[in-house]
Design an enzyme around this catalytic site. Structure first.
Site, PDB file in Angstrom:
ATOM      1  N   ASP A  62       0.878  -1.168   0.000  1.00 60.96           N
ATOM      2  CA  ASP A  62       0.000   0.000   0.000  1.00 60.96           C
ATOM      3  C   ASP A  62       0.919   1.223   0.000  1.00 60.96           C
ATOM      4  O   ASP A  62       1.566   1.502   1.019  1.00 60.96           O
ATOM      5  CB  ASP A  62      -0.909  -0.019   1.238  1.00 60.96           C
ATOM      6  CG  ASP A  62      -1.836   1.192   1.268  1.00 60.96           C
ATOM      7  OD1 ASP A  62      -1.630   2.144   0.472  1.00 60.96           O
ATOM      8  OD2 ASP A  62      -2.764   1.191   2.093  1.00 60.96           O
ATOM      9  N   SER A 140       0.204  14.186 -14.844  1.00 64.40           N
ATOM     10  CA  SER A 140      -0.849  14.076 -15.850  1.00 64.40           C
ATOM     11  C   SER A 140      -0.945  15.406 -16.589  1.00 64.40           C
ATOM     12  O   SER A 140      -0.431  16.429 -16.113  1.00 64.40           O
ATOM     13  CB  SER A 140      -2.172  13.791 -15.135  1.00 64.40           C
ATOM     14  OG  SER A 140      -3.272  13.981 -15.993  1.00 64.40           O
ATOM     15  N   TYR A 153      -8.093  15.540  -8.168  1.00 69.27           N
ATOM     16  CA  TYR A 153      -7.099  14.906  -9.034  1.00 69.27           C
ATOM     17  C   TYR A 153      -6.110  15.946  -9.568  1.00 69.27           C
ATOM     18  O   TYR A 153      -4.895  15.761  -9.497  1.00 69.27           O
ATOM     19  CB  TYR A 153      -7.803  14.187 -10.190  1.00 69.27           C
ATOM     20  CG  TYR A 153      -6.868  13.385 -11.083  1.00 69.27           C
ATOM     21  CD1 TYR A 153      -6.367  12.156 -10.660  1.00 69.27           C
ATOM     22  CD2 TYR A 153      -6.501  13.858 -12.335  1.00 69.27           C
ATOM     23  CE1 TYR A 153      -5.518  11.415 -11.485  1.00 69.27           C
ATOM     24  CE2 TYR A 153      -5.654  13.120 -13.154  1.00 69.27           C
ATOM     25  CZ  TYR A 153      -5.169  11.895 -12.733  1.00 69.27           C
ATOM     26  OH  TYR A 153      -4.319  11.177 -13.540  1.00 69.27           O
ATOM     27  N   LYS A 157      -2.057  16.160  -8.892  1.00 71.12           N
ATOM     28  CA  LYS A 157      -1.083  16.007  -9.975  1.00 71.12           C
ATOM     29  C   LYS A 157      -0.241  17.270 -10.173  1.00 71.12           C
ATOM     30  O   LYS A 157       0.917  17.176 -10.600  1.00 71.12           O
ATOM     31  CB  LYS A 157      -1.799  15.601 -11.270  1.00 71.12           C
ATOM     32  CG  LYS A 157      -2.435  14.206 -11.200  1.00 71.12           C
ATOM     33  CD  LYS A 157      -1.378  13.104 -11.015  1.00 71.12           C
ATOM     34  CE  LYS A 157      -1.958  11.706 -11.078  1.00 71.12           C
ATOM     35  NZ  LYS A 157      -0.942  10.653 -10.918  1.00 71.12           N
TER      36      LYS A 157
HETATM   37  N1  LIG Z   1      -4.857   6.436 -18.013  1.00 70.25           N
HETATM   38  C1  LIG Z   1      -4.789   7.726 -18.241  1.00 70.25           C
HETATM   39  O1  LIG Z   1      -5.500   8.274 -19.119  1.00 70.25           O
HETATM   40  C2  LIG Z   1      -3.819   8.575 -17.447  1.00 70.25           C
HETATM   41  C3  LIG Z   1      -3.581   9.882 -17.887  1.00 70.25           C
HETATM   42  C4  LIG Z   1      -2.687  10.696 -17.183  1.00 70.25           C
HETATM   43  C5  LIG Z   1      -2.067  10.204 -16.060  1.00 70.25           C
HETATM   44  N2  LIG Z   1      -2.332   8.940 -15.632  1.00 70.25           N
HETATM   45  C6  LIG Z   1      -1.643   8.475 -14.417  1.00 70.25           C
HETATM   46  O2  LIG Z   1      -0.916   7.309 -14.735  1.00 70.25           O
HETATM   47  C7  LIG Z   1      -0.854   6.459 -13.586  1.00 70.25           C
HETATM   48  C8  LIG Z   1      -1.336   5.054 -13.943  1.00 70.25           C
HETATM   49  O3  LIG Z   1      -2.681   5.145 -14.374  1.00 70.25           O
HETATM   50  P1  LIG Z   1      -3.477   3.920 -15.046  1.00 70.25           P
HETATM   51  O4  LIG Z   1      -4.361   4.513 -16.038  1.00 70.25           O
HETATM   52  O5  LIG Z   1      -2.525   2.864 -15.399  1.00 70.25           O
HETATM   53  O6  LIG Z   1      -4.385   3.465 -13.798  1.00 70.25           O
HETATM   54  P2  LIG Z   1      -4.946   2.014 -13.369  1.00 70.25           P
HETATM   55  O7  LIG Z   1      -6.162   2.309 -12.554  1.00 70.25           O
HETATM   56  O8  LIG Z   1      -5.065   1.115 -14.534  1.00 70.25           O
HETATM   57  O9  LIG Z   1      -3.786   1.466 -12.409  1.00 70.25           O
HETATM   58  C9  LIG Z   1      -3.526   2.048 -11.161  1.00 70.25           C
HETATM   59  C10 LIG Z   1      -2.870   0.997 -10.281  1.00 70.25           C
HETATM   60  O10 LIG Z   1      -2.533   1.632  -9.032  1.00 70.25           O
HETATM   61  C11 LIG Z   1      -2.816   0.701  -8.000  1.00 70.25           C
HETATM   62  N3  LIG Z   1      -3.016   1.361  -6.704  1.00 70.25           N
HETATM   63  C12 LIG Z   1      -4.052   2.168  -6.342  1.00 70.25           C
HETATM   64  N4  LIG Z   1      -3.903   2.525  -5.046  1.00 70.25           N
HETATM   65  C13 LIG Z   1      -2.770   1.948  -4.584  1.00 70.25           C
HETATM   66  C14 LIG Z   1      -2.101   1.938  -3.334  1.00 70.25           C
HETATM   67  N5  LIG Z   1      -2.584   2.587  -2.271  1.00 70.25           N
HETATM   68  N6  LIG Z   1      -0.959   1.232  -3.228  1.00 70.25           N
HETATM   69  C15 LIG Z   1      -0.460   0.554  -4.296  1.00 70.25           C
HETATM   70  N7  LIG Z   1      -1.060   0.502  -5.494  1.00 70.25           N
HETATM   71  C16 LIG Z   1      -2.203   1.205  -5.642  1.00 70.25           C
HETATM   72  C17 LIG Z   1      -4.088  -0.006  -8.461  1.00 70.25           C
HETATM   73  O11 LIG Z   1      -4.300  -1.235  -7.774  1.00 70.25           O
HETATM   74  C18 LIG Z   1      -3.805  -0.199  -9.950  1.00 70.25           C
HETATM   75  O12 LIG Z   1      -3.150  -1.419 -10.193  1.00 70.25           O
HETATM   76  C19 LIG Z   1      -1.700   7.142 -12.508  1.00 70.25           C
HETATM   77  O13 LIG Z   1      -0.864   7.864 -11.644  1.00 70.25           O
HETATM   78  C20 LIG Z   1      -2.592   8.056 -13.310  1.00 70.25           C
HETATM   79  O14 LIG Z   1      -3.033   9.153 -12.547  1.00 70.25           O
HETATM   80  C21 LIG Z   1      -3.187   8.112 -16.307  1.00 70.25           C
END
Ligand SMILES: NC(=O)c1ccc[n+]([C@@H]2O[C@H](COP(=O)([O-])OP(=O)(O)OC[C@H]3O[C@@H](n4cnc5c(N)ncnc54)[C@H](O)[C@@H]3O)[C@@H](O)[C@H]2O)c1
Length: 257
Positions: A62, A140, A153, A157
């Site tokens: 976590d 982001s 959010y 970020k």
């Molecule tokens: N997907 C997008 O469009 C996008 C765009 C900009 C930025 N991001 C950023 O990229 C990163 C990854 O995003 P994603 O789309 O792969 O998300 P996702 O939801 O697919 O994956 C997020 C992962 O983080 C894990 N997680 C959540 N809380 C946790 C905790 N307390 N301890 C450990 N693990 C934890 C979840 O279990 C999950 O496996 C994030 O920081 C997100 O904000 C994503």
């Protein structure tokens, strides 16, 4: 194999961008610790890497808990040796009107997106202090521009960029570089719920959400996972040896500052 023999930690590596990053780092020759709060997903990512002959260690973590993060760093060092790379990718996102943001939502968003990143950076620099290394933090497009229904959010970020610059400044003399990535829309499980929330915000049907994004993005398409991992590998490798404290947009031209 630009990261051959490097030792890496990726948080949030059980899903989406974190999973793709872990798999890519392993392909580039790194041994990778797969940190995620979802243990089954962490194990799954590790198995994907091991099946291809790579080295991976799933560690249920976590990232909002200091003892978990530091224990995971220790386990990684014991399994693979001293750390070279740390990627803070775990994240949480909720699209919801500002006046409906509860304390619980605010705290959850800040804990995962900002505190998790803070703890990850602390564990990383503690272990890299003698030999240097590279850190990538996930911010982001929403870390550059505030938007409706996204206050917690966006705030988290934006804060990741301040953290990134501070860590970069403080540890540059130790040979530790710290940069941030600012993607636009990447189709991952994060969007499973968000499509409905975004549709509500814009008064659209769910199936109209992605076409609207594509239409508004200057390059007229979403970001591919490979394009994210290309940038992450660049920022972690010696190809970016003179870059630190930077926040790089990956938005198809949607954000240009
Ligand atoms: N997907 C997008 O469009 C996008 C765009 C900009 C930025 N991001 C950023 O990229 C990163 C990854 O995003 P994603 O789309 O792969 O998300 P996702 O939801 O697919 O994956 C997020 C992962 O983080 C894990 N997680 C959540 N809380 C946790 C905790 N307390 N301890 C450990 N693990 C934890 C979840 O279990 C999950 O496996 C994030 O920081 C997100 O904000 C994503």
């Amino acid at each position: 194999m630009i990261l051959e023999n490097k030792v890496a930690v990726v948080t949030g590596a059980g899903s989406g961008i974190g999973r793709a990053t872990a798999i890519r780092l392993a392909k580039e020759g790194a041994a990778v610790a797969i940190l995620d709060i979802n243990e089954a997903h962490a194990v799954e990512t590790a198995e994907m890497i091991q099946k291809e002959g790579g080295r991976a260690l799933p560690v249920m973590t976590d990232i909002t808990k200091r003892e978990d993060v530091f224990a995971a760093a220790e386990k990684t060092v014991q399994a693979f040796g001293p750390l070279d790379i740390w990627v803070n990718c775990a994240g949480y996102s909720k699209i919801i009107p500002f006046l409906e943001h509860t304390d619980e939502l605010w705290n959850r968003t800040m804990d995962i997106n900002l505190k998790g990143c803070f703890l990850g950076c602390q564990a990383a620099v503690t272990h890299m202090n003698e030999k240097g290394g590279a850190i990538v933090n996930f911010s982001s497009e929403s870390g550059k521009k505030g938007t409706t229904w996204y206050a917690a959010y966006c705030a988290s970020k934006f804060a990741v960029l301040g953290l990134t610059q501070s860590v970069a400044a403080e540890f540059a003399s130790k040979g530790i570089r710290c940069n941030a990535v600012c993607p636009g829309v990447v189709l991952t499980p994060m969007w499973d719920q968000q499509v409905a929330d975004y549709a509500k915000k814009r008064n659209l049907k769910p199936e109209e959400v992605m076409p609207r994004f594509r239409n508004n993005i200057p390059l007229h398409r979403l970001c591919e996972l490979k394009e994210v991992t290309d940038l992450v590998v660049f920022l972690l490798s010696d190809n970016s040896s003179y870059m630190t404290g930077q926040s790089i947009n990956l938005t198809g031209g949607n954000t240009m500052y």
